[in-house]
Design an enzyme around this catalytic site. Structure first.
Site, PDB file in Angstrom:
ATOM      1  N   ARG A   1      -4.938 -34.236  45.668  1.00  0.00           N
ATOM      2  CA  ARG A   1      -4.881 -35.613  46.157  1.00  0.00           C
ATOM      3  C   ARG A   1      -6.216 -36.090  46.734  1.00  0.00           C
ATOM      4  O   ARG A   1      -6.683 -37.196  46.453  1.00  0.00           O
ATOM      5  CB  ARG A   1      -3.790 -35.767  47.209  1.00  0.00           C
ATOM      6  CG  ARG A   1      -3.723 -37.171  47.810  1.00  0.00           C
ATOM      7  CD  ARG A   1      -2.669 -37.306  48.875  1.00  0.00           C
ATOM      8  NE  ARG A   1      -1.331 -37.286  48.322  1.00  0.00           N
ATOM      9  CZ  ARG A   1      -0.436 -36.357  48.542  1.00  0.00           C
ATOM     10  NH1 ARG A   1      -0.758 -35.330  49.326  1.00  0.00           N
ATOM     11  NH2 ARG A   1       0.750 -36.396  47.993  1.00  0.00           N
TER      12      ARG A   1
ATOM     13  N   ARG B   1       0.427 -32.808  41.284  1.00  0.00           N
ATOM     14  CA  ARG B   1       0.894 -32.129  42.503  1.00  0.00           C
ATOM     15  C   ARG B   1      -0.094 -32.493  43.613  1.00  0.00           C
ATOM     16  O   ARG B   1      -1.241 -32.032  43.626  1.00  0.00           O
ATOM     17  CB  ARG B   1       0.946 -30.613  42.285  1.00  0.00           C
ATOM     18  CG  ARG B   1       1.469 -29.853  43.520  1.00  0.00           C
ATOM     19  CD  ARG B   1       2.937 -30.136  43.730  1.00  0.00           C
ATOM     20  NE  ARG B   1       3.446 -29.586  44.996  1.00  0.00           N
ATOM     21  CZ  ARG B   1       3.960 -28.380  45.134  1.00  0.00           C
ATOM     22  NH1 ARG B   1       4.023 -27.558  44.092  1.00  0.00           N
ATOM     23  NH2 ARG B   1       4.411 -27.982  46.300  1.00  0.00           N
ATOM     24  N   GLY B   2       0.364 -33.335  44.527  1.00  0.00           N
ATOM     25  CA  GLY B   2      -0.531 -33.914  45.524  1.00  0.00           C
ATOM     26  C   GLY B   2      -1.289 -32.913  46.364  1.00  0.00           C
ATOM     27  O   GLY B   2      -2.480 -33.084  46.631  1.00  0.00           O
TER      28      GLY B   2
ATOM     29  N   GLU C   1       9.353 -35.408  36.350  1.00  0.00           N
ATOM     30  CA  GLU C   1       8.446 -36.427  35.818  1.00  0.00           C
ATOM     31  C   GLU C   1       8.014 -36.056  34.403  1.00  0.00           C
ATOM     32  O   GLU C   1       8.020 -36.883  33.481  1.00  0.00           O
ATOM     33  CB  GLU C   1       7.199 -36.554  36.696  1.00  0.00           C
ATOM     34  CG  GLU C   1       7.380 -37.305  37.974  1.00  0.00           C
ATOM     35  CD  GLU C   1       6.082 -37.451  38.756  1.00  0.00           C
ATOM     36  OE1 GLU C   1       6.060 -38.223  39.728  1.00  0.00           O
ATOM     37  OE2 GLU C   1       5.084 -36.783  38.399  1.00  0.00           O
TER      38      GLU C   1
ATOM     39  N   GLY D   1      12.091 -36.426  47.393  1.00  0.00           N
ATOM     40  CA  GLY D   1      13.258 -35.620  47.710  1.00  0.00           C
ATOM     41  C   GLY D   1      13.369 -34.513  46.676  1.00  0.00           C
ATOM     42  O   GLY D   1      12.423 -34.196  45.973  1.00  0.00           O
TER      43      GLY D   1
ATOM     44  N   ASP E   1      -2.493 -30.163  45.710  1.00  0.00           N
ATOM     45  CA  ASP E   1      -3.591 -29.496  44.993  1.00  0.00           C
ATOM     46  C   ASP E   1      -4.823 -30.391  44.838  1.00  0.00           C
ATOM     47  O   ASP E   1      -5.958 -29.923  44.935  1.00  0.00           O
ATOM     48  CB  ASP E   1      -3.126 -29.071  43.596  1.00  0.00           C
ATOM     49  CG  ASP E   1      -2.130 -27.920  43.634  1.00  0.00           C
ATOM     50  OD1 ASP E   1      -1.952 -27.340  44.716  1.00  0.00           O
ATOM     51  OD2 ASP E   1      -1.536 -27.623  42.587  1.00  0.00           O
TER      52      ASP E   1
END
Length: 463
Positions: A34, A29-30, A95, A61, A32
């Site tokens: 990245r 989850r970017g 994912e 999306g 959190d």
């Protein structure tokens, strides 16, 4: 390696790593992680030459794209980083579902990282992960089956042994542990393929080299692998490198060193090696005779594994390896050459492994692997013909491969015709192998070789 409350390991037996585009796929989850943990982890994987995909540049999306699903399929290993808000992202959960599907269908390796979250919250769907699933059930009222599949994926991944960032501190240590374990699992996957890829007789030879390396010793040791062209020096060095590289902080495998030195200079090649070891593409190594002080300071802190393959011309090579004793304790330098004198001059004299030819049993297995796509001839008469090839090749692996491939799929009459030709017209590819060995001799050595060859043939040499 910290584990969640229960653990199970995925099988990689059905993976062929040679077919995979990426070594590692990272699911995260970017928002959190990245700019912090993820960037440091990605850089650490990159430094270790682990080809990693992270999808932070893709447009997200509501639904995961077919291209990304394909990327997950084309990855050998997936790292799933569970952070505080991971469970709130439908994209991340899609994912994860795909990753678990690949684990089941292709044996993809899955490793979870519990980053500042309790593994039991993921496993039991409590805390933030419970809140996330409750929100999804409300949002996807008409598609609760999807939400249930996400729940199963979260629970299933939490049952796999992974890392808990609350236990492993500082963060740099956590990253080191993750990267080292990823490297180990990737190497193991490749070695599993190689073990079944026609490398008969290789294991005993690898063990001989390992015994000379004596990895427990803290000295900086140079080990030579010596033998004629086509005997398997590079194959042995490659297998040793893949087997032990995870024990070293930096690694470098340089092929065709002799040719590279003919095209360039020892300084250029030394520059390339030091760049790989010290992680600097524009590293200034210093003058031809002297390393820069900054390099001298860094090398003693680096436990390095260096392989210099297929070397000749010992004067240039001596310049190339000069100063490698500065590498950190436990470093190892492996040099392969058809010239024993080269190995002695560059410091391998005490530790030289002479590669022996394959015995008849190993030769038959290797030849059959290429000629019949199995480890034994198809019938009794073909075995007799195969034994003639074994006698002709004298246990040289490359010669066995060449002839095996050339005879594959041909009938008995074609075999007999080809073998009859070998008695009078040697195979061109095998002759090329032997010619390279002859061309590497000094003039006086060539003369001695021809004298002996003519003497053994009972011929008169015309001067």
């Amino acid at each position: 390696m910290a584990a969640s409350s229960s653990s199970s390991s995925s099988s990689s037996s059905s993976i062929n790593p040679q077919w995979k585009k990426y070594d590692v796929f990272i699911s995260f989850r970017g928002a959190d992680i990245r700019d912090g943990f993820l960037s440091h982890l990605y850089e650490a994987l990159h430094r270790k030459q682990i080809f990693t995909f992270k999808d932070e540049n893709l447009d997200r999306g509501e639904e995961i794209s077919p291209a990304l699903l394909k990327t997950i399929e084309n990855s050998l290993l997936s790292l799933v980083i569970f952070s505080e808000n991971y469970g709130f992202s439908p994209w991340c959960l899609d994912e994860l579902a795909k990753i678990l599907e690949c684990q089941e269908t292709t044996g993809q390796i899955v490793l979870p990282v519990f980053y500042k979250v309790d593994p039991s919250d993921v496993q039991d769907l409590t805390g933030r992960f419970g809140d996330a699933l409750a929100q999804h059930k409300e949002k996807f009222k008409d598609c609760l089956e999807k939400v249930e599949s996400w729940s199963r994926s979260l629970k299933g991944t939490a049952n796999i042994s992974g890392w808990d960032s609350r236990i492993i501190k500082p963060e740099s240590k956590l990253i080191d542990e993750i990267v080292n374990d990823v490297r180990k699992k990737i190497n193991h996957s490749f070695l599993s393929v190689y073990d079944n890829d026609g490398l008969f007789g290789i294991d005993s030879r690898v063990k001989e080299v390992e015994s000379l390396l004596c990895l427990e010793s803290e000295d900086v040791r140079r080990v030579g692998i010596w033998g004629m062209p086509g005997i398997g020096k590079t194959t042995i060095a490659d297998k040793v490198f893949n087997k032990i590289s995870n024990k070293f902080e930096s690694q470098c495998f340089i092929t065709n060193v002799g040719e590279e030195l003919e095209k360039g200079t020892p300084v250029q090649l030394r520059h390339e090696i030091l760049g790989k070891l010290l992680g600097g593409e524009n590293l200034d190594v210093g003058t031809p005779c002297t390393l820069r002080h900054s390099t001298k300071r860094r090398l003693p802190n680096t436990k390095a594994l260096i392989v210099l393959d297929d070397v000749y011309g010992y004067l240039h090579l001596k310049e190339l390896v000069e100063g490698w004793n500065l590498c950190g304790p436990g470093s190892r330098i492996i040099v392969t050459s058809k010239d024993k004198q080269v190995l002695e001059i560059v410091g391998c004299k005490k530790y030289i492994y002479k590669v022996e030819k394959l015995n008849d049993c190993e030769s038959l297995q290797l030849f059959s692997f290429h000629a019949f796509k199995q480890t034994q001839p198809t019938n009794g008469y073909m075995r007799q013909l195969s034994e003639r090839v074994i006698s002709y090749t004298q246990g040289v692996p490359l010669a066995l491969k060449v002839l095996g491939c050339s005879l594959y799929g041909k009938g008995v009459k074609e075999w007999e015709s080809e073998l009859k030709k070998l008695d009078t017209i040697p195979n061109k590819e095998i002759q090329g192998i032997l010619r390279r060995s002859y061309d590497g001799l000094e003039d006086n050595e060539k003369s001695i070789f021809l004298d002996i060859a003519c003497f053994l043939k009972g011929k008169i040499k015309i001067v």
